[in-house]
Design an enzyme around this catalytic site. Structure first.
Site, PDB file in Angstrom:
ATOM      1  N   HIS A   2     -10.726  25.516  59.103  1.00  8.90           N
ATOM      2  CA  HIS A   2     -11.442  25.160  59.739  1.00  8.90           C
ATOM      3  C   HIS A   2     -12.287  25.544  57.775  1.00  8.90           C
ATOM      4  CE1 HIS A   2     -15.979  23.628  61.192  1.00  8.90           C
ATOM      5  NE2 HIS A   2     -15.940  25.022  60.371  1.00  8.90           N
ATOM      6  N   ARG A  54      -4.030  10.743  68.745  1.00 11.69           N
ATOM      7  CA  ARG A  54      -3.941  10.160  67.117  1.00 11.69           C
ATOM      8  C   ARG A  54      -3.050  10.742  66.944  1.00 11.69           C
ATOM      9  NH1 ARG A  54      -6.438  16.851  64.486  1.00 11.69           N
ATOM     10  NH2 ARG A  54      -5.669  15.043  63.103  1.00 11.69           N
ATOM     11  N   ARG A  55      -2.402  10.934  65.460  1.00 17.78           N
ATOM     12  CA  ARG A  55      -0.463  10.721  65.231  1.00 17.78           C
ATOM     13  C   ARG A  55      -0.349   9.981  65.925  1.00 17.78           C
ATOM     14  NH1 ARG A  55      -2.349  16.473  67.286  1.00 17.78           N
ATOM     15  NH2 ARG A  55      -3.787  17.913  65.107  1.00 17.78           N
ATOM     16  N   TYR A  86     -15.086  22.964  54.486  1.00 16.95           N
ATOM     17  CA  TYR A  86     -16.773  23.694  53.797  1.00 16.95           C
ATOM     18  C   TYR A  86     -16.338  23.928  52.419  1.00 16.95           C
ATOM     19  CZ  TYR A  86     -17.936  23.796  58.138  1.00 16.95           C
ATOM     20  OH  TYR A  86     -18.641  23.358  59.537  1.00 16.95           O
ATOM     21  N   HIS A  90     -14.681  11.995  63.641  1.00 11.42           N
ATOM     22  CA  HIS A  90     -14.848  12.259  62.862  1.00 11.42           C
ATOM     23  C   HIS A  90     -14.996  12.921  61.139  1.00 11.42           C
ATOM     24  CE1 HIS A  90     -16.961  16.468  62.204  1.00 11.42           C
ATOM     25  NE2 HIS A  90     -15.824  16.865  62.111  1.00 11.42           N
ATOM     26  N   PHE A  91     -13.247  12.816  60.986  1.00  5.89           N
ATOM     27  CA  PHE A  91     -13.024  13.600  59.836  1.00  5.89           C
ATOM     28  C   PHE A  91     -13.305  11.992  58.365  1.00  5.89           C
ATOM     29  CE2 PHE A  91      -8.901  13.898  61.647  1.00  5.89           C
ATOM     30  CZ  PHE A  91      -7.865  13.150  60.881  1.00  5.89           C
ATOM     31  N   HIS A  92     -13.269  11.107  59.542  1.00  5.77           N
ATOM     32  CA  HIS A  92     -13.004   9.890  58.128  1.00  5.77           C
ATOM     33  C   HIS A  92     -14.636  10.004  57.862  1.00  5.77           C
ATOM     34  CE1 HIS A  92      -9.083   9.271  59.452  1.00  5.77           C
ATOM     35  NE2 HIS A  92      -9.042   8.497  57.688  1.00  5.77           N
TER      36      HIS A  92
HETATM   37 FE1  HAS Z   1     -14.885  18.961  61.507  1.00  2.00          FE
HETATM   38  C1  HAS Z   1     -11.814  18.699  63.626  1.00  2.00           C
HETATM   39  C2  HAS Z   1     -16.640  20.849  64.291  1.00  2.00           C
HETATM   40  C3  HAS Z   1     -18.306  19.661  59.922  1.00  2.00           C
HETATM   41  C4  HAS Z   1     -13.552  17.987  58.835  1.00  2.00           C
HETATM   42  N1  HAS Z   1     -13.061  18.002  60.783  1.00  2.00           N
HETATM   43  C5  HAS Z   1     -11.915  18.364  61.841  1.00  2.00           C
HETATM   44  C6  HAS Z   1     -10.784  18.065  61.328  1.00  2.00           C
HETATM   45  C7  HAS Z   1     -11.448  17.522  59.326  1.00  2.00           C
HETATM   46  C8  HAS Z   1     -12.625  18.020  59.598  1.00  2.00           C
HETATM   47  C9  HAS Z   1     -10.309  16.998  58.768  1.00  2.00           C
HETATM   48  O1  HAS Z   1     -15.351  21.923  67.248  1.00  2.00           O
HETATM   49  C10 HAS Z   1      -9.313  17.298  62.345  1.00  2.00           C
HETATM   50  C11 HAS Z   1      -8.171  19.002  61.924  1.00  2.00           C
HETATM   51  C12 HAS Z   1      -6.961  18.298  62.426  1.00  2.00           C
HETATM   52  O2  HAS Z   1      -6.249  17.566  61.574  1.00  2.00           O
HETATM   53  O3  HAS Z   1      -6.942  18.422  63.836  1.00  2.00           O
HETATM   54  N2  HAS Z   1     -17.187  19.860  62.041  1.00  2.00           N
HETATM   55  C13 HAS Z   1     -16.989  19.990  63.431  1.00  2.00           C
HETATM   56  C14 HAS Z   1     -18.654  20.830  63.244  1.00  2.00           C
HETATM   57  C15 HAS Z   1     -19.166  20.385  62.053  1.00  2.00           C
HETATM   58  C16 HAS Z   1     -18.101  19.960  61.308  1.00  2.00           C
HETATM   59  C17 HAS Z   1     -19.591  21.420  64.014  1.00  2.00           C
HETATM   60  N3  HAS Z   1     -15.323  19.051  60.105  1.00  2.00           N
HETATM   61  C18 HAS Z   1     -16.713  19.011  59.413  1.00  2.00           C
HETATM   62  C19 HAS Z   1     -16.961  18.412  58.057  1.00  2.00           C
HETATM   63  C20 HAS Z   1     -15.337  18.452  57.857  1.00  2.00           C
HETATM   64  C21 HAS Z   1     -14.612  17.834  58.774  1.00  2.00           C
HETATM   65  C22 HAS Z   1     -17.695  19.561  56.525  1.00  2.00           C
HETATM   66  C23 HAS Z   1     -14.719  18.287  55.966  1.00  2.00           C
HETATM   67  C24 HAS Z   1     -15.044  18.348  55.219  1.00  2.00           C
HETATM   68  N4  HAS Z   1     -14.045  19.695  63.874  1.00  2.00           N
HETATM   69  C25 HAS Z   1     -14.987  20.093  64.562  1.00  2.00           C
HETATM   70  C26 HAS Z   1     -14.333  19.706  65.422  1.00  2.00           C
HETATM   71  C27 HAS Z   1     -13.360  19.710  65.469  1.00  2.00           C
HETATM   72  C28 HAS Z   1     -13.142  19.242  64.002  1.00  2.00           C
HETATM   73  C29 HAS Z   1     -14.892  21.165  66.463  1.00  2.00           C
HETATM   74  C30 HAS Z   1     -11.907  20.053  65.725  1.00  2.00           C
HETATM   75  C31 HAS Z   1     -11.855  19.148  67.280  1.00  2.00           C
HETATM   76  C32 HAS Z   1     -10.684  18.442  67.521  1.00  2.00           C
HETATM   77  O4  HAS Z   1     -10.533  18.953  69.334  1.00  2.00           O
HETATM   78  O5  HAS Z   1      -9.285  18.805  67.267  1.00  2.00           O
HETATM   79  C33 HAS Z   1     -20.719  20.922  60.971  1.00  2.00           C
HETATM   80  O6  HAS Z   1     -20.046  21.243  60.428  1.00  2.00           O
HETATM   81  C34 HAS Z   1     -21.504  19.262  60.782  1.00  2.00           C
HETATM   82  C35 HAS Z   1     -23.001  19.404  60.476  1.00  2.00           C
HETATM   83  C36 HAS Z   1     -23.013  18.249  60.182  1.00  2.00           C
HETATM   84  C37 HAS Z   1     -24.416  18.031  59.904  1.00  2.00           C
HETATM   85  C38 HAS Z   1     -25.312  17.052  59.239  1.00  2.00           C
HETATM   86  C39 HAS Z   1     -26.628  16.947  58.106  1.00  2.00           C
HETATM   87  C40 HAS Z   1     -26.987  15.703  57.100  1.00  2.00           C
HETATM   88  C41 HAS Z   1     -26.847  15.977  56.195  1.00  2.00           C
HETATM   89  C42 HAS Z   1     -27.682  14.165  55.670  1.00  2.00           C
HETATM   90  C43 HAS Z   1     -28.542  14.133  55.723  1.00  2.00           C
HETATM   91  C44 HAS Z   1     -28.735  12.747  55.063  1.00  2.00           C
HETATM   92  C45 HAS Z   1     -29.939  11.444  55.243  1.00  2.00           C
HETATM   93  C46 HAS Z   1     -29.998  10.240  55.257  1.00  2.00           C
HETATM   94  C47 HAS Z   1     -29.588  11.619  57.112  1.00  2.00           C
HETATM   95  C48 HAS Z   1     -25.526  18.766  60.808  1.00  2.00           C
HETATM   96  C49 HAS Z   1     -27.133  16.911  55.389  1.00  2.00           C
HETATM   97  C50 HAS Z   1     -30.337  10.251  53.781  1.00  2.00           C
HETATM   98  C51 HAS Z   1     -30.649   9.004  53.007  1.00  2.00           C
HETATM   99  C52 HAS Z   1     -31.483   8.637  52.362  1.00  2.00           C
HETATM  100  C53 HAS Z   1     -30.895   7.320  52.377  1.00  2.00           C
HETATM  101  C54 HAS Z   1     -32.639   8.778  51.825  1.00  2.00           C
HETATM  102 CU    CU Z   2     -13.092  23.054  62.337  1.00  6.66          CU
END
Ligand code: HAS
Ligand code: CU
Length: 549
Positions: free
Chosen positions: A226, A440-441, A230, A377-379
């Site tokens: 996990h 998946r996979r 980050y 999600h992760f793409h």
């Molecule tokens: Fe995730 C599974 C939960 C963030 C990557 N995640 C994965 C896997 C990967 C991955 C690779 O709770 C698969 C692993 C595998 O092979 O099994 N993830 C989260 C949560 C967050 C999160 C709660 N993940 C990431 C990030 C990754 C990433 C970052 C890579 C860089 N994820 C999970 C969970 C799983 C999971 C479960 C397991 C699922 C399962 O069942 O297997 C949080 O950190 C996300 C927080 C993000 C935000 C968004 C903030 C938005 C921003 C942009 C603002 C800009 C705007 C537009 C609106 C709160 C900062 C501005 C534009 C203009 C034009 C002005």
């Molecule tokens: Cu995670």
């Protein structure tokens, strides 16, 4: 004053950074090609017999995962963190020779990893899921890559301490501060896979252990697996917070909020790994719930980021004459491909974050776990927020390092938009198919249980994948053109943003790492030790290795 005086790195330092970035992107190029094959396979077009490099879907998937999220990210990040550390501190890196040692240790490991993957001796996917078993060279190679990141930590710490001695009482320059938070977090996070690989997987693959304990192996993997997300994300945040505002003609909206977000990632990134194991037996429901709650906590620094970065970008749009609630958006420099790539990366990251909450919800995870929803999600996260931002950074960083102009601005703009649309369609298709139960996979195109309702979403995903491939080709042509074909003698500035309120008073703990690292150790011990103790005490090394492909 946290500003950064312009500083010209030595040629030898620039060359090291370029090598890291170059090898990273070379792997991404192969990884993207593998992705195309997967997408087409899902839609019923099987090219594995045509492409001589890979034998089957699972080999291609392993190469795709390892090259894209382990090799490309780590190499780009190593180069970028070295760059921002040295540039931010405005002094030569004390450990340049160690920098090259780092490069060669990592690359020696990488040669082993590449060989094992291409020879079909490591088709165990990027998660190294035991009892799938790889050739020992693969595990040893990955360990060397991790050792390389520890050497990076040593170099950056040395540089930081030397700077502190020379600049008592000054605040750490922001870009360097972000880089240090990233590498300190990773130093703590990487302990899990170090124990897993050195203690279990390497001796097991060498035949020194009678078998493996899959649950223990997975738990150690997710301890690191996990927070590694980050480790990929924070370098993108360094650019969004501390560089992009300058590129759009604005300022960083709040320095204390920015520092707080980076610092919060140190304790909160780690104690959440069980959200990948909600459905694993052998981890108690209570601890899963604690990791679930803490996952909602680590969501917060990204919400802080959404607010602060958006407000910073808005200062730029308004300084450029933007009026009204949304009028400033149109005034942003959308003709600058580096800016466009990063803004589009942010837009999709908002959806990546939302899908993360779906995953993180203990009960809803039952529906999406092990389905295509998760790759959907992760793409959006690593595949866009991170990869597209790194491409955007490359559009100024490589010209800066080489003294050459970006080969084609127009191609770069097309590239960014195509990535955005391609990923929107592909991940929409994946999320949709996942909600209809598509696993998946899995080589779905040849699965006997294929459901007719998966056809449309998988075609959509494959179409998105084709657009992404075109985007990738545009990127690599542009990169090669910039490195070898573009006119020389061009100076490209390093964008470093100033805060809106410069020199504003700020609590000291926002410029210190020790208290945060200490809190992390306590929190991680509370969240993990009881489970790890039990798993080690009940360890059964009985499951033999599988090499089904
Ligand atoms: Fe995730 C599974 C939960 C963030 C990557 N995640 C994965 C896997 C990967 C991955 C690779 O709770 C698969 C692993 C595998 O092979 O099994 N993830 C989260 C949560 C967050 C999160 C709660 N993940 C990431 C990030 C990754 C990433 C970052 C890579 C860089 N994820 C999970 C969970 C799983 C999971 C479960 C397991 C699922 C399962 O069942 O297997 C949080 O950190 C996300 C927080 C993000 C935000 C968004 C903030 C938005 C921003 C942009 C603002 C800009 C705007 C537009 C609106 C709160 C900062 C501005 C534009 C203009 C034009 C002005
Ligand atoms: Cu995670």
């Amino acid at each position: 004053m946290s500003g950064v005086a312009p500083y010209e790195m030595r040629t030898s330092e620039k060359r090291l950074v370029l090598w890291f970035i170059g090898i990273g992107f070379a792997h991404l190029a192969v990884g993207i090609l593998m992705g195309l094959l997967q997408g087409l396979q899902h839609a019923g077009i099987d090219l594995y017999r045509v492409v001589p490099l890979v034998r089957h879907y699972y080999q291609g998937l392993s190469i795709h995962g390892v090259f894209n999220v382990l090799v490309f990210t780590t190499y780009f990040i190593a180069g970028f963190l070295l760059f921002v550390t040295g540039y931010g501190l405005g002094r030569p890196l004390p450990g340049l020779r160690l920098g090259w040692v780092t490069f060669w240790v990592m690359t020696a490991g990488l040669v082993l990893v590449d060989w094992a993957l291409l020879a079909n001796k490591a088709s165990v996917l990027f998660t190294s899921y035991a009892p799938l078993q790889a050739h020992p060279a693969y595990y040893v190679g990955l360990v060397l890559v991790v050792v390389g990141t520890w050497l990076l930590l040593v170099i950056m710490t040395q540089a930081y301490l030397a700077w502190r001695r020379e600049n008592p009482g000054r605040r750490t320059p922001l870009i360097t501060f972000g880089a240090l938070a990233t590498i300190f977090m990773w130093g703590l996070a990487s302990v899990g896979i170090a124990v897993q690989f050195v203690g279990l997987l390497i001796p097991w693959s060498l035949g020194l252990l009678p078998g493996v304990d899959p649950l223990l192996s997975r738990t150690l993997f997710w301890f690191t697996g996990h927070p590694i997300v980050y480790f990929w994300l924070l370098p993108a945040y360094i650019s969004w917070y501390f560089m992009l505002p300058r590129q759009v003609g604005g300022r960083l909206f709040s320095e204390p909020l920015a520092r707080l977000a980076f610092l919060l990632f140190i304790p909160l990134s780690l104690p959440v790994g069980f959200h990948h194991q909600y459905l694993d037996p052998g981890v108690s429901v209570g601890y899963k719930a604690i990791h679930g709650l803490l996952t909602f906590a680590v969501f917060m620094p990204s919400m802080l980021t959404a607010f602060t970065v958006l407000a910073s970008v808005e200062t730029g749009g308004r300084a450029r004459g933007g009026r009204g609630w949304l009028g400033w958006i149109g005034r942003l420099p959308w003709q600058d491909p580096s800016v466009t790539a990063q803004l589009l990366a942010m837009v999709l990251f908002a959806f990546g974050g939302i899908s993360g909450l779906v995953n993180a919800s203990f009960t809803v995870n039952l529906v999406v776990h092990n389905t295509l929803f998760v790759p959907g999600h992760f793409h959006l996260t690593v595949g866009t927020a991170v990869a597209l931002t790194f491409m955007g950074v490359t559009y100024w960083l490589v010209p800066h390092l080489t003294g050459r102009r970006l080969w084609s601005r127009k191609a770069a703009l097309w590239q960014a938009w195509l990535w955005f649309f391609g990923m929107t369609l592909m991940s929409r298709g994946m999320v949709w198919a996942g909600m209809l139960g598509a696993p998946r996979r899995t080589a779905l195109g040849s699965a006997p249980y294929f459901q007719p309702e998966w056809t449309d979403p998988l075609r959509l995903a494959a179409f998105g994948g084709v657009l992404l491939t075109v985007s990738g080709v545009l990127f690599f042509v542009n990169l090669v053109g910039t490195l070898w074909g573009a006119p020389r003698g061009v100076t490209t500035e390093v964008p470093v943003a100033e805060p809106v309120e410069e020199g504003r008073a700020m609590p000291a703990f926002l410029d210190r790492f020790t208290p945060w690292v200490t809190v992390t150790a306590v929190l991680v011990a509370a969240a993990y030790l009881p489970t790890l103790y039990r798993l080690f005490a009940e360890m059964r090394l009985t499951v033999p290795g599988l090499r089904p492909y």
